[in-house]
Design an enzyme around this catalytic site. Structure first.
Site, PDB file in Angstrom:
ATOM      1  N   SER A  68     -29.711  14.234 -24.413  1.00  0.00           N
ATOM      2  CA  SER A  68     -30.660  14.548 -26.225  1.00  0.00           C
ATOM      3  C   SER A  68     -32.089  14.613 -26.145  1.00  0.00           C
ATOM      4  O   SER A  68     -32.056  13.476 -25.226  1.00  0.00           O
ATOM      5  CB  SER A  68     -29.045  13.648 -27.002  1.00  0.00           C
ATOM      6  OG  SER A  68     -28.180  13.170 -26.149  1.00  0.00           O
TER       7      SER A  68
HETATM    8  N1  SAM Z   1     -26.295  10.825 -23.284  1.00  0.00           N
HETATM    9  C1  SAM Z   1     -26.407  11.940 -22.392  1.00  0.00           C
HETATM   10  C2  SAM Z   1     -27.672  11.583 -21.437  1.00  0.00           C
HETATM   11  O1  SAM Z   1     -28.161  11.311 -21.801  1.00  0.00           O
HETATM   12  O2  SAM Z   1     -27.719  12.340 -20.465  1.00  0.00           O
HETATM   13  C3  SAM Z   1     -25.919  13.752 -22.902  1.00  0.00           C
HETATM   14  C4  SAM Z   1     -24.638  13.753 -23.473  1.00  0.00           C
HETATM   15  S1  SAM Z   1     -24.522  15.132 -24.087  1.00  0.00           S
HETATM   16  C5  SAM Z   1     -24.944  15.722 -25.639  1.00  0.00           C
HETATM   17  C6  SAM Z   1     -22.502  14.215 -24.600  1.00  0.00           C
HETATM   18  C7  SAM Z   1     -21.595  14.773 -23.424  1.00  0.00           C
HETATM   19  O3  SAM Z   1     -20.384  14.423 -24.194  1.00  0.00           O
HETATM   20  C8  SAM Z   1     -21.365  16.264 -22.063  1.00  0.00           C
HETATM   21  O4  SAM Z   1     -21.795  15.112 -21.522  1.00  0.00           O
HETATM   22  C9  SAM Z   1     -19.850  16.010 -22.704  1.00  0.00           C
HETATM   23  O5  SAM Z   1     -19.494  16.622 -21.704  1.00  0.00           O
HETATM   24  C10 SAM Z   1     -19.271  14.743 -23.270  1.00  0.00           C
HETATM   25  N2  SAM Z   1     -17.990  14.685 -23.343  1.00  0.00           N
HETATM   26  C11 SAM Z   1     -17.130  15.896 -24.614  1.00  0.00           C
HETATM   27  N3  SAM Z   1     -16.411  15.317 -25.045  1.00  0.00           N
HETATM   28  C12 SAM Z   1     -16.298  14.090 -24.555  1.00  0.00           C
HETATM   29  C13 SAM Z   1     -14.497  13.673 -23.957  1.00  0.00           C
HETATM   30  N4  SAM Z   1     -13.794  13.475 -24.420  1.00  0.00           N
HETATM   31  N5  SAM Z   1     -14.972  12.169 -23.570  1.00  0.00           N
HETATM   32  C14 SAM Z   1     -15.802  12.383 -22.585  1.00  0.00           C
HETATM   33  N6  SAM Z   1     -17.138  12.923 -22.980  1.00  0.00           N
HETATM   34  C15 SAM Z   1     -17.232  13.655 -23.012  1.00  0.00           C
END
Ligand code: SAM
Length: 223
Positions: A68
């Site tokens: 993000s």
């Molecule tokens: N905070 C992270 C970083 O600093 O790199 C970025 C997060 S990214 C915007 C959103 C993440 O949520 C992705 O890696 C995606 O695979 C994960 N995600 C989506 N649905 C999910 C779920 N049900 N359980 C766990 N992770 C999930």
């Protein structure tokens, strides 16, 4: 995994990012500012993208996901009102950058990621950086991580159609949950506080745009 040169690189860009994107936009919590000054964001992205790590936007990572925008990381962290005793549940480990920011401030961080390759590389990276207060779990984060509940803070880092009930139920009394909630293209950052009597107080915040939260209590996975 990292050399001293890796760790020392990009310090000027990082300080500039903190001044122009974080402090100048009214992030005030000194713990958040200090964490963002310290964590080497360039080591959470691919080598050929390190020059973009401190720019004012998200950066692509593996599995079609993103790390993000720095400002969004700071806003969400500040909204959680973390202290050195907070136990945090994060949903969406991604690169592990936000996880590291949380772990700089809180006592213990549990982070759930649905993509095993992302979870594995984030865990290796966080271990190499010396974090010993982080547990990365592979699974569907919409169901939370009941084994270590309750949590004083829950952060969802992907856009949810609604806040999963399982996550609200794993919030401790007095705890805070922050999540982007809305449609697939645009969401609003929502804060929920669990009051002493068990009721939830909900407060909508700024608009934002996140990749979707996919899972049993999130969006459906498209084939
Ligand atoms: N905070 C992270 C970083 O600093 O790199 C970025 C997060 S990214 C915007 C959103 C993440 O949520 C992705 O890696 C995606 O695979 C994960 N995600 C989506 N649905 C999910 C779920 N049900 N359980 C766990 N992770 C999930």
């Amino acid at each position: 995994m990292f050399t001293d040169a890796d760790l020392c690189a990009h310090r000027e860009e990082r300080n500039r990012m903190v001044e122009k994107q974080i402090v100048a936009r009214n992030i005030r919590d000194p713990k958040v500012i200090a964490a963002m000054r310290k964590v080497p964001r360039h080591l959470f992205v691919a080598a050929n993208q390190q020059q973009d790590a401190y720019l004012d936007h998200p950066v692509a990572i593996a599995c079609d996901q993103t790390v993000s925008q720095p400002y969004m990381v700071a806003v969400m962290t500040e909204m959680l009102a973390l202290t050195p005793t907070t136990r945090v549940l994060e949903i969406g480990t991604g690169s592990g950058y936000q996880t590291a920011i949380l772990a700089e401030i809180a006592a213990q961080v549990y982070s759930v990621e649905r993509h095993a390759p992302l979870a594995d590389s984030a865990q290796q990276r966080l271990e190499a950086l010396g974090y010993d207060n982080i547990t990365v779990i592979i699974g569907d984060g919409t169901l939370g991580h009941p084994e270590a509940a309750p949590y004083n803070a829950v952060l969802i880092t992907a856009g949810a159609p609604e806040i999963p009930d399982a996550l609200q139920q794993q919030l401790a009394s007095g705890g805070r949950l922050v999540a982007p909630v809305g449609g697939p293209d645009v969401q609003r950052l929502v804060t929920i506080v669990r009051k002493e009597d068990g009721a939830f107080h909900r407060c909508p915040g700024i608009s934002c745009r996140f990749v979707p939260l996919i899972g049993e209590q999130g969006w459906e996975q498209h084939p």
